[in-house]
Enzyme design. Structure first.
Site, PDB file in Angstrom:
ATOM      1  N   GLY A   1      -0.027  15.567 -33.669  1.00  0.00           N
ATOM      2  CA  GLY A   1      -0.430  16.247 -34.893  1.00  0.00           C
ATOM      3  C   GLY A   1      -0.434  15.270 -36.052  1.00  0.00           C
ATOM      4  O   GLY A   1       0.172  14.193 -35.959  1.00  0.00           O
TER       5      GLY A   1
ATOM      6  N   CYS B   1       8.316  12.169 -35.520  1.00  0.00           N
ATOM      7  CA  CYS B   1       7.315  12.194 -36.582  1.00  0.00           C
ATOM      8  C   CYS B   1       6.736  10.803 -36.763  1.00  0.00           C
ATOM      9  O   CYS B   1       7.481   9.822 -36.790  1.00  0.00           O
ATOM     10  CB  CYS B   1       7.947  12.669 -37.893  1.00  0.00           C
ATOM     11  SG  CYS B   1       6.782  12.773 -39.257  1.00  0.00           S
ATOM     12  N   LEU B   2       5.423  10.731 -36.886  1.00  0.00           N
ATOM     13  CA  LEU B   2       4.770   9.429 -37.074  1.00  0.00           C
ATOM     14  C   LEU B   2       5.208   8.786 -38.396  1.00  0.00           C
ATOM     15  O   LEU B   2       5.095   7.574 -38.542  1.00  0.00           O
ATOM     16  CB  LEU B   2       3.248   9.589 -37.036  1.00  0.00           C
ATOM     17  CG  LEU B   2       2.686  10.066 -35.690  1.00  0.00           C
ATOM     18  CD1 LEU B   2       1.192  10.342 -35.796  1.00  0.00           C
ATOM     19  CD2 LEU B   2       2.964   9.035 -34.598  1.00  0.00           C
TER      20      LEU B   2
ATOM     21  N   HIS C   1       5.792  22.014 -38.113  1.00  0.00           N
ATOM     22  CA  HIS C   1       6.092  20.637 -38.530  1.00  0.00           C
ATOM     23  C   HIS C   1       5.000  20.130 -39.486  1.00  0.00           C
ATOM     24  O   HIS C   1       5.297  19.521 -40.513  1.00  0.00           O
ATOM     25  CB  HIS C   1       6.194  19.769 -37.262  1.00  0.00           C
ATOM     26  CG  HIS C   1       6.388  18.308 -37.478  1.00  0.00           C
ATOM     27  ND1 HIS C   1       7.533  17.633 -37.079  1.00  0.00           N
ATOM     28  CD2 HIS C   1       5.587  17.363 -38.023  1.00  0.00           C
ATOM     29  CE1 HIS C   1       7.415  16.355 -37.392  1.00  0.00           C
ATOM     30  NE2 HIS C   1       6.238  16.151 -37.960  1.00  0.00           N
ATOM     31  N   GLU C   2       3.729  20.401 -39.152  1.00  0.00           N
ATOM     32  CA  GLU C   2       2.614  19.913 -39.983  1.00  0.00           C
ATOM     33  C   GLU C   2       2.533  20.658 -41.322  1.00  0.00           C
ATOM     34  O   GLU C   2       2.281  20.037 -42.361  1.00  0.00           O
ATOM     35  CB  GLU C   2       1.279  20.041 -39.244  1.00  0.00           C
ATOM     36  CG  GLU C   2       1.182  19.327 -37.907  1.00  0.00           C
ATOM     37  CD  GLU C   2       1.667  17.903 -37.900  1.00  0.00           C
ATOM     38  OE1 GLU C   2       1.707  17.265 -38.962  1.00  0.00           O
ATOM     39  OE2 GLU C   2       2.045  17.421 -36.821  1.00  0.00           O
TER      40      GLU C   2
ATOM     41  N   HIS D   1       4.895  19.264 -43.722  1.00  0.00           N
ATOM     42  CA  HIS D   1       4.385  18.048 -44.390  1.00  0.00           C
ATOM     43  C   HIS D   1       3.575  18.412 -45.636  1.00  0.00           C
ATOM     44  O   HIS D   1       3.689  17.756 -46.675  1.00  0.00           O
ATOM     45  CB  HIS D   1       3.480  17.247 -43.451  1.00  0.00           C
ATOM     46  CG  HIS D   1       4.187  16.308 -42.521  1.00  0.00           C
ATOM     47  ND1 HIS D   1       5.023  15.296 -42.959  1.00  0.00           N
ATOM     48  CD2 HIS D   1       4.156  16.206 -41.176  1.00  0.00           C
ATOM     49  CE1 HIS D   1       5.482  14.626 -41.912  1.00  0.00           C
ATOM     50  NE2 HIS D   1       4.974  15.158 -40.808  1.00  0.00           N
TER      51      HIS D   1
ATOM     52  N   GLN E   1       0.390  12.796 -44.768  1.00  0.00           N
ATOM     53  CA  GLN E   1       0.854  11.567 -44.116  1.00  0.00           C
ATOM     54  C   GLN E   1      -0.101  10.391 -44.294  1.00  0.00           C
ATOM     55  O   GLN E   1       0.292   9.244 -44.136  1.00  0.00           O
ATOM     56  CB  GLN E   1       1.048  11.810 -42.602  1.00  0.00           C
ATOM     57  CG  GLN E   1       2.198  12.747 -42.289  1.00  0.00           C
ATOM     58  CD  GLN E   1       2.302  12.999 -40.802  1.00  0.00           C
ATOM     59  OE1 GLN E   1       1.595  13.848 -40.271  1.00  0.00           O
ATOM     60  NE2 GLN E   1       3.169  12.266 -40.126  1.00  0.00           N
TER      61      GLN E   1
HETATM   62  O1  GNR Z   1       3.393  13.158 -32.508  1.00  0.00           O
HETATM   63  C1  GNR Z   1       4.243  13.986 -32.866  1.00  0.00           C
HETATM   64  N1  GNR Z   1       5.076  14.524 -31.935  1.00  0.00           N
HETATM   65  C2  GNR Z   1       5.920  15.584 -32.218  1.00  0.00           C
HETATM   66  C3  GNR Z   1       6.911  15.872 -31.289  1.00  0.00           C
HETATM   67  C4  GNR Z   1       7.777  16.916 -31.488  1.00  0.00           C
HETATM   68  C5  GNR Z   1       7.648  17.706 -32.616  1.00  0.00           C
HETATM   69  C6  GNR Z   1       6.679  17.440 -33.553  1.00  0.00           C
HETATM   70  C7  GNR Z   1       5.811  16.385 -33.358  1.00  0.00           C
HETATM   71  S1  GNR Z   1       4.564  16.058 -34.520  1.00  0.00           S
HETATM   72  C8  GNR Z   1       4.365  14.333 -34.292  1.00  0.00           C
HETATM   73  C9  GNR Z   1       3.229  13.807 -35.119  1.00  0.00           C
HETATM   74  C10 GNR Z   1       3.564  13.979 -36.583  1.00  0.00           C
HETATM   75  O2  GNR Z   1       4.367  13.311 -37.176  1.00  0.00           O
HETATM   76  N2  GNR Z   1       2.960  14.953 -37.204  1.00  0.00           N
HETATM   77  O3  GNR Z   1       3.244  15.191 -38.500  1.00  0.00           O
HETATM   78 NI    NI Z   2       5.272  14.472 -38.816  1.00  0.00          NI
END
Ligand code: GNR
Ligand code: NI
Length: 170
Positions: A46, A92-93, A134-135, A138, A51
């Site tokens: 995601g 999270c990236l 999660h997104e 952000h 980001q």
């Molecule tokens: O790549 C991602 N893997 C992930 C794994 C577990 C819970 C959430 C994520 S999202 C993350 C990519 C990201 O940072 N999206 O904002």
């Molecule tokens: Ni993230």
């Protein structure tokens, strides 16, 4: 298409609240394609516009095994359908190298616009529900580390700052 730079914690730009998208046009579709390319290259499941330093309420994801199901959500709104917490080991990236358990509502409904500006809704559970929450966090300037203890968050922050200094020096 072009790869975008992903901001990393504790960059304060990750704390900005994204603005609603007013027009779903070709410029936005180019951004969606660039975000998908950036997400697949990372690789991640995601990516939120915040980001890549764009303050728009837009996210992309692909939680499929084959990486063949890209989705875009514009102006997403989440409704909790089952508040029972579900724990998932999140990463999270924007917080590279760290994973920890986060509890979130297990079932949600999301309403959004697609890349053609058409409204749609879907119900989500499992990894899709985790990723969507999660997104959307952000887009509100929130990171998964905010759910951890202050001590853990501080430790992650210090390590990432140290990594950054070493990268600059080398
Ligand atoms: O790549 C991602 N893997 C992930 C794994 C577990 C819970 C959430 C994520 S999202 C993350 C990519 C990201 O940072 N999206 O904002
Ligand atoms: Ni993230």
């Amino acid at each position: 298409m072009s790869l975008l730079t992903i901001l990393e914690y504790p960059d304060l730009r990750l704390r900005k609240r994204a603005e609603r998208v007013e027009a779903v046009d070709d410029e936005l579709r180019t951004l969606i394609d660039d975000m998908l390319e950036t997400m697949y290259a990372a690789p991640g499941i995601g990516l939120a516009a915040t980001q890549v330093n764009v303050q728009k309420r837009l996210l992309v994801l692909d939680v499929s095994e084959e990486n063949d199901s890209p989705m875009a959500f514009i102006n997403p709104e989440i409704e909790v359908l089952d508040p029972e917490p579900m724990g998932y080991e999140e990463g999270c990236l924007s917080v590279p190298g760290y994973f920890d358990l986060v509890q979130r509502p297990r079932k949600i409904r999301v309403r959004a616009l697609d890349r053609d500006g058409m409204p749609f809704e879907l119900e989500a559970e499992g990894i899709l529900a985790v990723c969507l929450q999660h997104e959307v966090d952000h887009l509100d300037g929130k990171l998964f580390v905010d759910y951890l203890s202050i001590l853990k968050r501080q430790r992650i922050k210090n390590k990432l700052l140290k990594d950054k200094k070493q990268n600059l020096a080398s």
